[in-house]
Write a protein that holds these residues in place. Structure first.
Motif, PDB file in Angstrom:
ATOM      1  N   LYS A 111       2.069 -15.484  -4.013  1.00  0.00           N
ATOM      2  CA  LYS A 111       3.409 -15.970  -3.693  1.00  0.00           C
ATOM      3  C   LYS A 111       4.145 -16.433  -4.943  1.00  0.00           C
ATOM      4  CE  LYS A 111       6.086 -19.441  -1.230  1.00  0.00           C
ATOM      5  NZ  LYS A 111       7.259 -18.559  -1.277  1.00  0.00           N
ATOM      6  N   LEU A 112       3.444 -17.180  -5.799  1.00  0.00           N
ATOM      7  CA  LEU A 112       4.071 -17.678  -7.019  1.00  0.00           C
ATOM      8  C   LEU A 112       4.567 -16.529  -7.888  1.00  0.00           C
ATOM      9  CD1 LEU A 112       4.730 -19.978  -9.041  1.00  0.00           C
ATOM     10  CD2 LEU A 112       2.419 -19.646  -9.960  1.00  0.00           C
ATOM     11  N   LEU A 113       3.717 -15.540  -8.110  1.00  0.00           N
ATOM     12  CA  LEU A 113       4.110 -14.415  -8.961  1.00  0.00           C
ATOM     13  C   LEU A 113       5.252 -13.621  -8.335  1.00  0.00           C
ATOM     14  CD1 LEU A 113       0.647 -13.133 -10.250  1.00  0.00           C
ATOM     15  CD2 LEU A 113       2.196 -14.785 -11.309  1.00  0.00           C
ATOM     16  N   ALA A 114       5.222 -13.477  -7.012  1.00  0.00           N
ATOM     17  CA  ALA A 114       6.306 -12.776  -6.326  1.00  0.00           C
ATOM     18  C   ALA A 114       7.622 -13.539  -6.471  1.00  0.00           C
ATOM     19  CB  ALA A 114       5.956 -12.582  -4.858  1.00  0.00           C
ATOM     20  N   ASP A 115       7.555 -14.857  -6.396  1.00  0.00           N
ATOM     21  CA  ASP A 115       8.761 -15.676  -6.523  1.00  0.00           C
ATOM     22  C   ASP A 115       9.314 -15.656  -7.949  1.00  0.00           C
ATOM     23  OD1 ASP A 115       8.602 -16.336  -3.853  1.00  0.00           O
ATOM     24  OD2 ASP A 115       7.684 -18.303  -4.196  1.00  0.00           O
ATOM     25  N   LEU A 116       8.429 -15.474  -8.925  1.00  0.00           N
ATOM     26  CA  LEU A 116       8.854 -15.455 -10.327  1.00  0.00           C
ATOM     27  C   LEU A 116       9.323 -14.077 -10.792  1.00  0.00           C
ATOM     28  CD1 LEU A 116       5.984 -17.591 -11.908  1.00  0.00           C
ATOM     29  CD2 LEU A 116       8.404 -18.236 -11.803  1.00  0.00           C
ATOM     30  N   LYS A 117       8.815 -13.030 -10.152  1.00  0.00           N
ATOM     31  CA  LYS A 117       9.068 -11.669 -10.611  1.00  0.00           C
ATOM     32  C   LYS A 117      10.561 -11.382 -10.677  1.00  0.00           C
ATOM     33  CE  LYS A 117       7.633  -7.577 -11.880  1.00  0.00           C
ATOM     34  NZ  LYS A 117       6.941  -7.406 -13.173  1.00  0.00           N
ATOM     35  N   GLY A 118      11.004 -10.880 -11.829  1.00  0.00           N
ATOM     36  CA  GLY A 118      12.400 -10.542 -12.025  1.00  0.00           C
ATOM     37  C   GLY A 118      13.248 -11.679 -12.546  1.00  0.00           C
ATOM     38  N   LYS A 119      12.720 -12.907 -12.488  1.00  0.00           N
ATOM     39  CA  LYS A 119      13.464 -14.065 -12.982  1.00  0.00           C
ATOM     40  C   LYS A 119      13.073 -14.397 -14.420  1.00  0.00           C
ATOM     41  CE  LYS A 119      13.725 -15.926  -8.300  1.00  0.00           C
ATOM     42  NZ  LYS A 119      13.279 -16.996  -7.377  1.00  0.00           N
ATOM     43  N   VAL A 120      11.805 -14.189 -14.737  1.00  0.00           N
ATOM     44  CA  VAL A 120      11.285 -14.315 -16.102  1.00  0.00           C
ATOM     45  C   VAL A 120      10.248 -13.217 -16.287  1.00  0.00           C
ATOM     46  CG1 VAL A 120      11.601 -16.809 -16.380  1.00  0.00           C
ATOM     47  CG2 VAL A 120       9.513 -15.940 -15.326  1.00  0.00           C
ATOM     48  N   LYS A 121       9.885 -12.957 -17.527  1.00  0.00           N
ATOM     49  CA  LYS A 121       8.735 -12.099 -17.768  1.00  0.00           C
ATOM     50  C   LYS A 121       7.464 -12.876 -17.434  1.00  0.00           C
ATOM     51  CE  LYS A 121      10.579  -9.024 -21.335  1.00  0.00           C
ATOM     52  NZ  LYS A 121      10.442  -8.559 -22.740  1.00  0.00           N
ATOM     53  N   ILE A 122       6.495 -12.192 -16.863  1.00  0.00           N
ATOM     54  CA  ILE A 122       5.210 -12.797 -16.525  1.00  0.00           C
ATOM     55  C   ILE A 122       4.161 -12.173 -17.425  1.00  0.00           C
ATOM     56  CG2 ILE A 122       3.471 -13.128 -14.743  1.00  0.00           C
ATOM     57  CD1 ILE A 122       5.743 -12.833 -12.678  1.00  0.00           C
ATOM     58  N   GLY A 123       3.490 -13.012 -18.198  1.00  0.00           N
ATOM     59  CA  GLY A 123       2.469 -12.522 -19.118  1.00  0.00           C
ATOM     60  C   GLY A 123       1.112 -13.113 -18.817  1.00  0.00           C
ATOM     61  N   VAL A 124       0.064 -12.411 -19.228  1.00  0.00           N
ATOM     62  CA  VAL A 124      -1.295 -12.944 -19.125  1.00  0.00           C
ATOM     63  C   VAL A 124      -1.938 -12.898 -20.504  1.00  0.00           C
ATOM     64  CG1 VAL A 124      -1.732 -12.525 -16.681  1.00  0.00           C
ATOM     65  CG2 VAL A 124      -2.099 -10.668 -18.310  1.00  0.00           C
ATOM     66  N   ILE A 125      -2.616 -13.993 -20.839  1.00  0.00           N
ATOM     67  CA  ILE A 125      -3.356 -14.100 -22.107  1.00  0.00           C
ATOM     68  C   ILE A 125      -4.783 -14.481 -21.742  1.00  0.00           C
ATOM     69  CG2 ILE A 125      -3.470 -15.163 -24.377  1.00  0.00           C
ATOM     70  CD1 ILE A 125      -0.554 -16.030 -24.020  1.00  0.00           C
ATOM     71  N   SER A 126      -5.741 -13.616 -22.052  1.00  0.00           N
ATOM     72  CA  SER A 126      -7.106 -13.828 -21.573  1.00  0.00           C
ATOM     73  C   SER A 126      -8.118 -13.456 -22.641  1.00  0.00           C
ATOM     74  CB  SER A 126      -7.350 -12.982 -20.319  1.00  0.00           C
ATOM     75  OG  SER A 126      -8.679 -13.096 -19.870  1.00  0.00           O
ATOM     76  N   ASN A 127      -9.205 -14.230 -22.690  1.00  0.00           N
ATOM     77  CA  ASN A 127     -10.314 -13.920 -23.586  1.00  0.00           C
ATOM     78  C   ASN A 127     -11.282 -12.965 -22.897  1.00  0.00           C
ATOM     79  OD1 ASN A 127      -9.227 -15.564 -25.505  1.00  0.00           O
ATOM     80  ND2 ASN A 127     -10.772 -17.175 -25.369  1.00  0.00           N
ATOM     81  N   ASN A 128     -10.834 -11.724 -22.744  1.00  0.00           N
ATOM     82  CA  ASN A 128     -11.645 -10.726 -22.071  1.00  0.00           C
ATOM     83  C   ASN A 128     -11.128  -9.350 -22.470  1.00  0.00           C
ATOM     84  OD1 ASN A 128     -13.553  -9.571 -20.259  1.00  0.00           O
ATOM     85  ND2 ASN A 128     -13.289 -11.294 -18.854  1.00  0.00           N
ATOM     86  N   SER A 129     -11.751  -8.315 -21.933  1.00  0.00           N
ATOM     87  CA  SER A 129     -11.327  -6.958 -22.252  1.00  0.00           C
ATOM     88  C   SER A 129     -10.180  -6.535 -21.353  1.00  0.00           C
ATOM     89  CB  SER A 129     -12.493  -5.978 -22.082  1.00  0.00           C
ATOM     90  OG  SER A 129     -12.808  -5.798 -20.711  1.00  0.00           O
ATOM     91  N   ILE A 130      -9.364  -5.617 -21.819  1.00  0.00           N
ATOM     92  CA  ILE A 130      -8.260  -5.120 -21.026  1.00  0.00           C
ATOM     93  C   ILE A 130      -8.783  -4.368 -19.807  1.00  0.00           C
ATOM     94  CG2 ILE A 130      -8.039  -3.007 -22.406  1.00  0.00           C
ATOM     95  CD1 ILE A 130      -5.133  -4.971 -20.810  1.00  0.00           C
ATOM     96  N   GLU A 131      -9.912  -3.658 -19.961  1.00  0.00           N
ATOM     97  CA  GLU A 131     -10.470  -2.901 -18.838  1.00  0.00           C
ATOM     98  C   GLU A 131     -10.943  -3.837 -17.735  1.00  0.00           C
ATOM     99  OE1 GLU A 131     -10.634  -0.676 -22.576  1.00  0.00           O
ATOM    100  OE2 GLU A 131     -11.536  -2.603 -21.995  1.00  0.00           O
ATOM    101  N   GLU A 132     -11.657  -4.892 -18.106  1.00  0.00           N
ATOM    102  CA  GLU A 132     -12.178  -5.850 -17.136  1.00  0.00           C
ATOM    103  C   GLU A 132     -11.048  -6.525 -16.364  1.00  0.00           C
ATOM    104  OE1 GLU A 132     -15.186  -8.650 -15.465  1.00  0.00           O
ATOM    105  OE2 GLU A 132     -15.313  -6.678 -16.402  1.00  0.00           O
ATOM    106  N   GLN A 133     -10.037  -6.986 -17.081  1.00  0.00           N
ATOM    107  CA  GLN A 133      -8.984  -7.755 -16.434  1.00  0.00           C
ATOM    108  C   GLN A 133      -7.986  -6.869 -15.691  1.00  0.00           C
ATOM    109  OE1 GLN A 133     -10.457 -10.308 -16.258  1.00  0.00           O
ATOM    110  NE2 GLN A 133      -9.532 -11.939 -17.480  1.00  0.00           N
TER     111      GLN A 133
END
Length: 256
Positions: free
Chosen positions: A126-148
């Motif tokens: 719900k949070l991500l849906a409410d934010l989508k289009g209003k700001v950019k949503i980014g993820v920063i993670s200590n993991n591989s791109i394939e895993e995440q």
């Protein structure tokens, strides 16, 4: 309290918020739930582990998991497959046993239950849906791109993400300040135009603040605050009440 609503975002400290960055594990995805469920299963199947109480072994497993990941996975000294086996080799050694074959089996059994029990933290979609289009949503993670990538696709939130920054691309991760600079470059915004939300105070909050990014600590388990001025929440739903985000989320405040 003055809240300045903007057509494309919201304003705090004289700057428009353009990007919200999130950690993934234990911020969007309930890693703790899957980790607990998976370890409990193998604990009851492994006499070597039962020489210690389950809560003690849970804590030891979490500690070893984090150490192995930071020491071997982030600098790309081991693959995830190798690190997962290494984790159980260390745990068995801590219990007085050396058995590579058993470590391999435990790795596989743990992984099966871990994947079967994956869920989002409450309110994530719900949070991500409410934010989508209003700001950019980014993820920063200590993991591989394939895993995440696979994880967020399976959990149904992949399409909400605009900016991806994974430590596996670079051989370094949070709290290295370079990871935040890369995130800002990919998002096309300045530090004062971004906000970071994560569960790890050192890696997600302090490190982001050192890069000039406003940070919010998701403290689900009520850990003592390292500093009195840290902004903390106990659930993602609490973001709807934050003054800094009300310009974005006030119209979609969830029912309590």
């Amino acid at each position: 309290m003055l809240i300045l609503l903007l057509q494309m975002g919201m304003c705090f400290s004289g700057a428009m918020l353009k990007t919200l960055f999130f950690d993934i594990d234990d911020t969007l995805f309930d890693h703790y739930n899957s980790m607990q469920a998976a370890f409990e299963r193998i604990y009851h199947q492994t006499p070597e582990f039962q020489t210690r109480p389950l809560p003690e072994m849970h804590a030891l497993h979490k500690k070893v998991l984090e150490e192995v990941h930071d020491l071997y996975v982030i600098p790309r000294l081991m693959t995830l497959h190798e690190a997962r086996k290494k984790r159980f080799e260390i745990l068995l050694e801590q219990c007085g046993t050396t058995n590579g074959t058993l470590a391999e089996r435990l790795k596989d059994d743990y992984r099966t239950t871990f994947l079967e029990s994956r869920i989002l933290l409450e309110g994530t979609e719900k949070l991500l849906a409410d934010l989508k289009g209003k700001v950019k949503i980014g993820v920063i993670s200590n993991n591989s791109i394939e895993e995440q990538t696979e994880k967020l696709q399976t959990l149904g939130i992949y399409d909400f993400i605009d900016v991806w920054v994974m430590s596996g691309e670079f051989g370094f991760g949070k709290p290295d300040p370079r990871i935040y600079q890369i995130a800002l470059e990919r998002a096309g915004c300045a530090a004062h135009e971004a906000m970071m939300i994560g569960d790890d105070h050192a890696k997600d909050v302090e490190a982001a603040q050192k890069a000039g990014i406003r940070a919010i600590w998701l403290n689900r388990f009520g850990h003592p605050a390292p500093s009195p001025d840290v902004t903390q929440i106990t659930s993602l739903a609490d973001l709807y009440a934050l003054e800094e985000l009300q310009g974005l989320l006030s119209a979609t405040e969830p029912k309590r």
